[in-house]
Each structure stands twice: as C-alpha cells, then as structure tokens.
Write a protein that holds these residues in place. Structure first.
Motif, mmCIF file in Angstrom:
data_model
loop_
_atom_site.group_PDB
_atom_site.id
_atom_site.type_symbol
_atom_site.label_atom_id
_atom_site.label_comp_id
_atom_site.label_asym_id
_atom_site.label_seq_id
_atom_site.Cartn_x
_atom_site.Cartn_y
_atom_site.Cartn_z
ATOM 1 N N CYS A 20 1.915 -3.055 -11.305
ATOM 2 C CA CYS A 20 1.468 -3.422 -9.949
ATOM 3 C C CYS A 20 -0.051 -3.541 -9.954
ATOM 4 C CB CYS A 20 1.907 -2.357 -8.947
ATOM 5 S SG CYS A 20 3.646 -1.936 -9.025
ATOM 6 N N ARG A 21 -0.543 -4.665 -10.366
ATOM 7 C CA ARG A 21 -1.988 -4.832 -10.580
ATOM 8 C C ARG A 21 -2.843 -4.623 -9.337
ATOM 9 N NH1 ARG A 21 -2.527 -6.165 -15.642
ATOM 10 N NH2 ARG A 21 -0.994 -7.443 -16.687
ATOM 11 N N SER A 22 -2.351 -4.978 -8.164
ATOM 12 C CA SER A 22 -3.183 -4.884 -6.965
ATOM 13 C C SER A 22 -2.945 -3.600 -6.165
ATOM 14 C CB SER A 22 -2.942 -6.099 -6.065
ATOM 15 O OG SER A 22 -1.602 -6.095 -5.620
ATOM 16 N N ILE A 23 -2.249 -2.640 -6.752
ATOM 17 C CA ILE A 23 -1.927 -1.413 -6.028
ATOM 18 C C ILE A 23 -3.195 -0.629 -5.691
ATOM 19 C CG2 ILE A 23 -1.581 0.088 -8.040
ATOM 20 C CD1 ILE A 23 0.996 1.038 -6.470
ATOM 21 N N ARG A 24 -3.239 -0.042 -4.519
ATOM 22 C CA ARG A 24 -4.361 0.800 -4.095
ATOM 23 C C ARG A 24 -4.087 2.209 -4.592
ATOM 24 N NH1 ARG A 24 -7.179 -1.111 0.543
ATOM 25 N NH2 ARG A 24 -8.600 0.513 -0.168
#
Length: 130
Positions: A20-24
């Motif tokens: 999940c590359r854009s996970i915060r």
C-alpha cells in the motif's frame, strides 16, 4: 524485552508500504519496564484525520498485551474508536490476546499463531540485539 512498539511495528512496516504505497503511517514509541512489565508511552504522532480512518496497529510479538493496550489508549485519546482498530501480529500468547479483548472487546486481532510461549528471539534476530 524492552524494545518499544515503534521498533516492533517497524519490523512489519516495509511489507505494508510495499503493498500500500500511499498509506498514511503514524508512530507510537512505547517501552515496557523489564521488571514491572508496565508500558509507558514516550512518543506518538498520527495523521491529523486518524479519527476518521481504519487503523492497522502492527505489533509482531504479542506477549502480555500491555504495550498494545497502551497504544490503543493513545489512539482512543486521538478520537479513534476501538471498533476500527485492527491489530496485526505475527505471534500472540493466549494471555496477551485475552488481556486486549477484555480491555477493548471491539478490537479485531489478526495473528498467524497463538502459543503460550512468545518467540522473543524474533525481535533479537531481526534487530540484531542477541
């Protein structure tokens, strides 16, 4: 083991980022006293809208549950409902899981193995502290 939750969860972080590359990602540093097993929060930083998100709480070796309970308390203080928290662990003791569920019955726990003895050598091998 006195390794904090920050270090423990970071063992799982790269795998999560790969999926999940854009996970915060937020961080909590919790250390347990080796004699009393009491957990103390030293640092916590989260995305500002964490209270509106589902939260993956990553903690690889769940032994007593004390550290995770403190982490959940910090998340609740930031407006997160326990029902949206998913605890991800690699190994859990029955005692640790039961302690967490007694304190926060709405939390979801996902683990690969439940065993009475926690494999503490995992952290020692991963972080080179043996």
């Amino acid at each position: 083991c006195s390794a904090g939750a920050l270090l423990a969860g970071e063992a799982m972080e790269q795998g999560l980022r790969d999926c999940c590359r854009s996970i915060r990602i937020g961080k909590i540093l919790i250390q347990s006293d080796e004699e009393t097993q009491r957990a103390k929060v030293y640092y916590a930083k989260f995305p500002p809208d964490i209270y509106r998100r589902k939260v993956l709480l990553m903690y690889p070796i769940l032994s007593t549950g004390n550290t995770v309970i403190e982490a959940v308390k910090v998340l609740v203080e930031h407006g997160v409902q326990p029902s949206v928290i998913i605890l991800l662990s690699l190994f859990s003791t029955p005692h640790g899981a039961k302690s967490i569920i007694q304190e926060f019955p709405e939390i979801t726990i996902l683990t690969t193995e439940v065993h009475p003895v926690a494999p503490t050598h995992f952290g020692q091998k991963y972080f080179g502290t043996d």
